[in-house]
Design a protein around this motif. Structure first.
Motif, mmCIF file in Angstrom:
data_model
loop_
_atom_site.group_PDB
_atom_site.id
_atom_site.type_symbol
_atom_site.label_atom_id
_atom_site.label_comp_id
_atom_site.label_asym_id
_atom_site.label_seq_id
_atom_site.Cartn_x
_atom_site.Cartn_y
_atom_site.Cartn_z
ATOM 1 N N UNK A 37 1.280 -1.404 -0.561
ATOM 2 C CA UNK A 37 0.163 0.258 -0.282
ATOM 3 C C UNK A 37 0.817 0.911 -0.547
ATOM 4 N N UNK A 38 0.728 2.504 -0.980
ATOM 5 C CA UNK A 38 -0.712 2.565 -1.487
ATOM 6 C C UNK A 38 0.206 1.908 -3.498
ATOM 7 N N UNK A 39 0.576 1.510 -3.165
ATOM 8 C CA UNK A 39 1.721 1.590 -4.630
ATOM 9 C C UNK A 39 1.045 0.635 -6.316
ATOM 10 N N UNK A 40 1.131 -0.117 -6.328
ATOM 11 C CA UNK A 40 1.395 -0.927 -7.475
ATOM 12 C C UNK A 40 2.346 -1.917 -8.364
ATOM 13 N N UNK A 41 2.161 -2.486 -9.188
ATOM 14 C CA UNK A 41 2.890 -3.470 -9.583
ATOM 15 C C UNK A 41 4.117 -2.972 -10.285
ATOM 16 N N UNK A 42 4.722 -2.287 -10.921
ATOM 17 C CA UNK A 42 5.674 -1.021 -11.349
ATOM 18 C C UNK A 42 6.481 -0.810 -9.920
ATOM 19 N N UNK A 43 5.834 -1.299 -8.318
ATOM 20 C CA UNK A 43 7.279 -0.700 -7.579
ATOM 21 C C UNK A 43 8.207 -1.924 -7.084
ATOM 22 N N UNK A 58 6.246 -12.303 -12.566
ATOM 23 C CA UNK A 58 4.748 -11.431 -12.950
ATOM 24 C C UNK A 58 4.651 -10.116 -11.621
ATOM 25 N N UNK A 59 4.157 -9.999 -11.950
ATOM 26 C CA UNK A 59 3.691 -8.772 -11.479
ATOM 27 C C UNK A 59 1.675 -8.658 -11.068
ATOM 28 N N UNK A 60 1.393 -8.709 -10.280
ATOM 29 C CA UNK A 60 0.223 -8.577 -10.662
ATOM 30 C C UNK A 60 -0.082 -6.821 -9.435
ATOM 31 N N UNK A 61 -1.197 -5.938 -10.000
ATOM 32 C CA UNK A 61 -2.012 -4.592 -9.557
ATOM 33 C C UNK A 61 -2.796 -5.361 -8.047
ATOM 34 N N UNK A 62 -2.530 -5.518 -6.886
ATOM 35 C CA UNK A 62 -3.273 -6.582 -6.620
ATOM 36 C C UNK A 62 -5.163 -6.037 -6.161
ATOM 37 N N UNK A 63 -5.861 -7.145 -5.629
ATOM 38 C CA UNK A 63 -7.244 -6.435 -5.950
ATOM 39 C C UNK A 63 -7.801 -5.094 -5.247
ATOM 40 N N UNK A 64 -8.263 -4.990 -5.611
ATOM 41 C CA UNK A 64 -8.892 -2.742 -5.565
ATOM 42 C C UNK A 64 -7.881 -1.768 -6.630
ATOM 43 N N UNK A 65 -6.651 -2.090 -6.767
ATOM 44 C CA UNK A 65 -5.497 -1.671 -7.360
ATOM 45 C C UNK A 65 -5.634 -1.402 -8.756
ATOM 46 N N UNK A 66 -5.459 -0.148 -9.177
ATOM 47 C CA UNK A 66 -5.331 0.663 -10.896
ATOM 48 C C UNK A 66 -6.573 -0.684 -11.598
ATOM 49 N N UNK A 67 -6.205 -1.098 -12.647
ATOM 50 C CA UNK A 67 -6.950 -1.616 -13.779
ATOM 51 C C UNK A 67 -8.264 -2.963 -13.120
ATOM 52 N N UNK A 68 -7.820 -3.609 -11.814
ATOM 53 C CA UNK A 68 -7.871 -4.770 -10.993
ATOM 54 C C UNK A 68 -9.610 -4.632 -10.575
ATOM 55 N N UNK A 69 -10.376 -5.523 -10.295
ATOM 56 C CA UNK A 69 -11.245 -6.001 -9.895
ATOM 57 C C UNK A 69 -11.425 -4.746 -8.350
ATOM 58 N N UNK A 70 -12.305 -4.267 -8.152
ATOM 59 C CA UNK A 70 -12.071 -3.687 -6.866
ATOM 60 C C UNK A 70 -13.867 -3.155 -6.612
ATOM 61 N N UNK A 71 -14.311 -5.271 -5.741
ATOM 62 C CA UNK A 71 -14.949 -5.108 -5.457
ATOM 63 C C UNK A 71 -15.869 -3.944 -4.137
ATOM 64 N N UNK A 72 -17.322 -3.986 -3.997
ATOM 65 C CA UNK A 72 -18.202 -2.710 -3.204
ATOM 66 C C UNK A 72 -17.051 -3.258 -1.426
#
Length: 283
Positions: A37-43, A58-72
């Protein structure tokens, strides 16, 4: 630094989509990098560039970050769901075993994934994320650690929600952590993150990681407390993936036996706000 490919969406069996940067030889040993937190795969961009000639990275943007899914829902960010994302990502990419590398919150998720499926983790490397059982013990017993972790309580406060929605995450981060980390970043990376933090939905999703965690942060002026008796070592559900609930008190002893140098020492006092540099050290 070699040019890294743009991330692509990978759909997991849960229906969650993660935006994933993948590079390196497809048949090479696999490394999964988890940001904090509060970064991105680019870290991990510098480390990926170093490892990519010889490893599948393999470097994901984790859940809630960037273009990844953001459940409410807050519950959608429970630690066990974040760890399941990692294992499901490995399945989606046909990786049975892999090395898992995590920083900050990514390190917490890495601890839990390793507890849940130890047979799948070839090696585990964690930066700035002590074992959650030890972290909880320090929060209960060490006033210095409580002070260093007071930002967690601030991020859990619903009073910040309106500001997150209207102005994004940046004002809250500057209030809690100051300008030091931003000023130390490479200009391109700083611009990248400042743009991302304008998204109110993403800001709320990132904060939900803290709100879904059962880690207890006592008030700074409270006397020392015993660790909560029914908290798990990974700050998530009540077991380690082996069907036996375990208390934080028991697991603190277990983890301390393997990690004595972390047992009585406060964790980093500057909060989670780090961007990894070329050598892999936090700013």
């Amino acid at each position: 630094m070699i040019a890294l490919p743009d991330p692509r969406p990978v759909v997991l069996r849960s229906g969650v989509t993660l935006d994933v940067c993948e590079t390196g030889p497809a048949n090479a040993p696999a490394l999964i990098f988890l940001h904090g937190f509060p970064e991105s795969w680019r870290a991990w961009r510098h480390q990926i560039a170093d490892f990519a000639p010889h490893y599948r990275c393999i470097a994901p943007d984790q859940r809630g970050y960037g273009a990844s899914s953001k459940p409410a829902g807050v519950a959608d960010y429970a630690p066990e769901k974040l760890a399941e994302d990692v294992l499901a990502l490995a399945d989606a990419l046909s990786m049975e075993r892999f090395t898992l590398i995590g920083h900050d919150w990514g390190g917490v998720v890495a601890w839990l994934a390793a507890h849940t499926a130890p047979e799948r983790i070839a090696r585990l490397a964690i930066a700035n994320a002590p074992h959650p059982a030890l972290f909880q013990r320090l929060l209960c017993a060490n006033a210095e650690q409580r002070q260093a972790s007071a930002y967690i309580t601030a991020l859990r406060d619903p009073a910040i929600d309106e500001d997150l929605a209207s102005r994004g995450l940046t004002p809250t981060l500057l209030h809690l952590f100051g300008k030091g980390a931003l000023a130390a970043m490479e200009p391109e990376e700083r611009a990248h993150l400042l743009t991302r933090w304008q998204d109110g939905d993403a800001a709320r999703a990132m904060v939900n990681w803290y709100r879904a965690s059962p880690i207890v942060v006592p008030l700074e002026d409270q006397p020392a407390l015993a660790p909560p008796s029914r908290r798990s070592a990974h700050a998530g559900s009540g077991d380690l993936g082996h069907g036996r609930p375990r208390s934080a008190a028991r697991l603190s002893g277990w983890a301390g036996g393997y990690l004595p140098r972390f047992a009585d020492r406060p964790s980093a006092g500057g909060g989670p706000f780090f961007t990894l540099g070329r050598g892999g050290a936090g700013l």
